[in-house]
Motif scaffolding. Structure first.
Motif, PDB file in Angstrom:
ATOM      1  N   ALA A 104       1.057  17.154  -6.185  1.00 33.70           N
ATOM      2  CA  ALA A 104       1.177  17.697  -4.838  1.00 33.70           C
ATOM      3  C   ALA A 104      -0.084  18.514  -4.551  1.00 33.70           C
ATOM      4  O   ALA A 104      -0.574  19.240  -5.421  1.00 33.70           O
ATOM      5  N   GLY A 105      -0.610  18.379  -3.354  1.00 35.94           N
ATOM      6  CA  GLY A 105      -1.819  19.097  -2.964  1.00 35.94           C
ATOM      7  C   GLY A 105      -3.094  18.286  -3.111  1.00 35.94           C
ATOM      8  O   GLY A 105      -4.162  18.727  -2.684  1.00 35.94           O
ATOM      9  N   THR A 106      -3.012  17.106  -3.706  1.00 35.62           N
ATOM     10  CA  THR A 106      -4.198  16.256  -3.841  1.00 35.62           C
ATOM     11  C   THR A 106      -4.621  15.747  -2.462  1.00 35.62           C
ATOM     12  O   THR A 106      -3.790  15.331  -1.669  1.00 35.62           O
ATOM     13  N   ARG A 107      -5.895  15.808  -2.206  1.00 30.83           N
ATOM     14  CA  ARG A 107      -6.414  15.396  -0.902  1.00 30.83           C
ATOM     15  C   ARG A 107      -6.440  13.872  -0.772  1.00 30.83           C
ATOM     16  O   ARG A 107      -6.494  13.153  -1.756  1.00 30.83           O
ATOM     17  N   VAL A 108      -6.426  13.435   0.488  1.00 25.96           N
ATOM     18  CA  VAL A 108      -6.427  12.011   0.803  1.00 25.96           C
ATOM     19  C   VAL A 108      -7.648  11.715   1.657  1.00 25.96           C
ATOM     20  O   VAL A 108      -8.001  12.499   2.543  1.00 25.96           O
ATOM     21  N   GLY A 109      -8.290  10.600   1.391  1.00 24.32           N
ATOM     22  CA  GLY A 109      -9.479  10.227   2.142  1.00 24.32           C
ATOM     23  C   GLY A 109      -9.561   8.732   2.347  1.00 24.32           C
ATOM     24  O   GLY A 109      -8.555   8.023   2.302  1.00 24.32           O
ATOM     25  N   LEU A 110     -10.772   8.265   2.563  1.00 21.59           N
ATOM     26  CA  LEU A 110     -11.060   6.845   2.710  1.00 21.59           C
ATOM     27  C   LEU A 110     -12.014   6.440   1.602  1.00 21.59           C
ATOM     28  O   LEU A 110     -12.943   7.180   1.276  1.00 21.59           O
ATOM     29  N   TYR A 111     -11.767   5.265   1.035  1.00 26.46           N
ATOM     30  CA  TYR A 111     -12.595   4.771  -0.070  1.00 26.46           C
ATOM     31  C   TYR A 111     -12.621   3.249   0.013  1.00 26.46           C
ATOM     32  O   TYR A 111     -11.652   2.637   0.461  1.00 26.46           O
ATOM     33  N   PRO A 112     -13.708   2.619  -0.437  1.00 25.95           N
ATOM     34  CA  PRO A 112     -13.752   1.153  -0.397  1.00 25.95           C
ATOM     35  C   PRO A 112     -12.578   0.525  -1.174  1.00 25.95           C
ATOM     36  O   PRO A 112     -12.079   1.102  -2.141  1.00 25.95           O
ATOM     37  N   GLU A 113     -12.194  -0.646  -0.747  1.00 26.51           N
ATOM     38  CA  GLU A 113     -11.105  -1.398  -1.390  1.00 26.51           C
ATOM     39  C   GLU A 113     -11.349  -1.501  -2.884  1.00 26.51           C
ATOM     40  O   GLU A 113     -12.432  -1.879  -3.317  1.00 26.51           O
ATOM     41  N   ASN A 114     -10.326  -1.132  -3.689  1.00 24.85           N
ATOM     42  CA  ASN A 114     -10.468  -1.255  -5.140  1.00 24.85           C
ATOM     43  C   ASN A 114      -9.229  -1.866  -5.799  1.00 24.85           C
ATOM     44  O   ASN A 114      -9.185  -2.016  -7.018  1.00 24.85           O
ATOM     45  N   GLY A 115      -8.215  -2.189  -5.011  1.00 26.86           N
ATOM     46  CA  GLY A 115      -7.023  -2.836  -5.558  1.00 26.86           C
ATOM     47  C   GLY A 115      -6.072  -1.891  -6.278  1.00 26.86           C
ATOM     48  O   GLY A 115      -5.050  -2.323  -6.801  1.00 26.86           O
ATOM     49  N   GLY A 116      -6.377  -0.606  -6.307  1.00 26.37           N
ATOM     50  CA  GLY A 116      -5.546   0.352  -7.020  1.00 26.37           C
ATOM     51  C   GLY A 116      -4.331   0.812  -6.224  1.00 26.37           C
ATOM     52  O   GLY A 116      -4.291   0.703  -4.992  1.00 26.37           O
ATOM     53  N   THR A 117      -3.352   1.368  -6.931  1.00 31.91           N
ATOM     54  CA  THR A 117      -2.135   1.851  -6.269  1.00 31.91           C
ATOM     55  C   THR A 117      -2.373   3.126  -5.471  1.00 31.91           C
ATOM     56  O   THR A 117      -1.558   3.476  -4.625  1.00 31.91           O
TER      57      THR A 117
END
Length: 164
Positions: free
Chosen positions: A137-150
């Motif tokens: 909880a508290g981890t930031r969210v952003g945009l990143y190139p497609e990597n197939g990860g969950t």
């Protein structure tokens, strides 16, 4: 009677199956419906409680965790608007290879929701991503190139579809 082996027929079935999959994943055409955006890997939801940043948190049902999907400029594109602030999801520079999500009143950012559970920013073509695939909880969210990860896979849940 034999099986149909025509490749064109198989391709049409595949396209129909993908279209149904996208529609089933998110019926974002409902006006004024509120959704939470839940990370597949963490089970936590996007939260706009802290000014100028989006993070994942445990679901509480607060307005900062609820989002409305407004139709974008073309079919299949959406602006994602926070219920508490009334401002749309946007991004800002963080590092050379990563953008942090935020809410910004002036934003015209549009996103598309894909059958594999990714939410892609149309301008950057990058996916919504939980920073470093952390589950806290508290981890930031952003945009990143497609990597197939969950860390780039999300599900939308209507406000009243939770069991606690």
């Amino acid at each position: 009677m034999g099986y149909v082996t025509d490749k064109r027929y198989s391709l049409i079935l595949l396209i129909v199956a993908c279209t149904i999959s996208v529609s089933a994943a998110c019926d974002c055409t409902k006006e004024d419906e509120l959704y939470s955006i839940r990370g597949i890997s963490s089970g936590l939801v996007l939260d706009a409680s802290i000014p100028d940043q989006i993070q994942i948190q445990h679901y509480t049902g607060l307005p900062e965790q609820l989002w409305r999907f407004e139709r974008g400029s073309h079919a299949g594109l959406f602006r994602i608007v926070n219920n508490a602030t009334g401002t749309p999801l946007s991004y800002k520079d963080y590092a050379e290879d990563y953008y942090m999500l935020t809410v910004n009143e002036a934003s015209k950012q549009e996103f598309m929701i894909n059958a594999k559970g990714t939410i892609t920013n149309v301008e950057t073509t990058w996916n919504m991503d939980v920073f470093n695939d952390k589950h806290n909880a508290g981890t930031r969210v952003g945009l990143y190139p497609e990597n197939g990860g969950t860390a780039q896979q999300f599900i939308l849940q209507e406000k009243y579809s939770y069991t606690t």
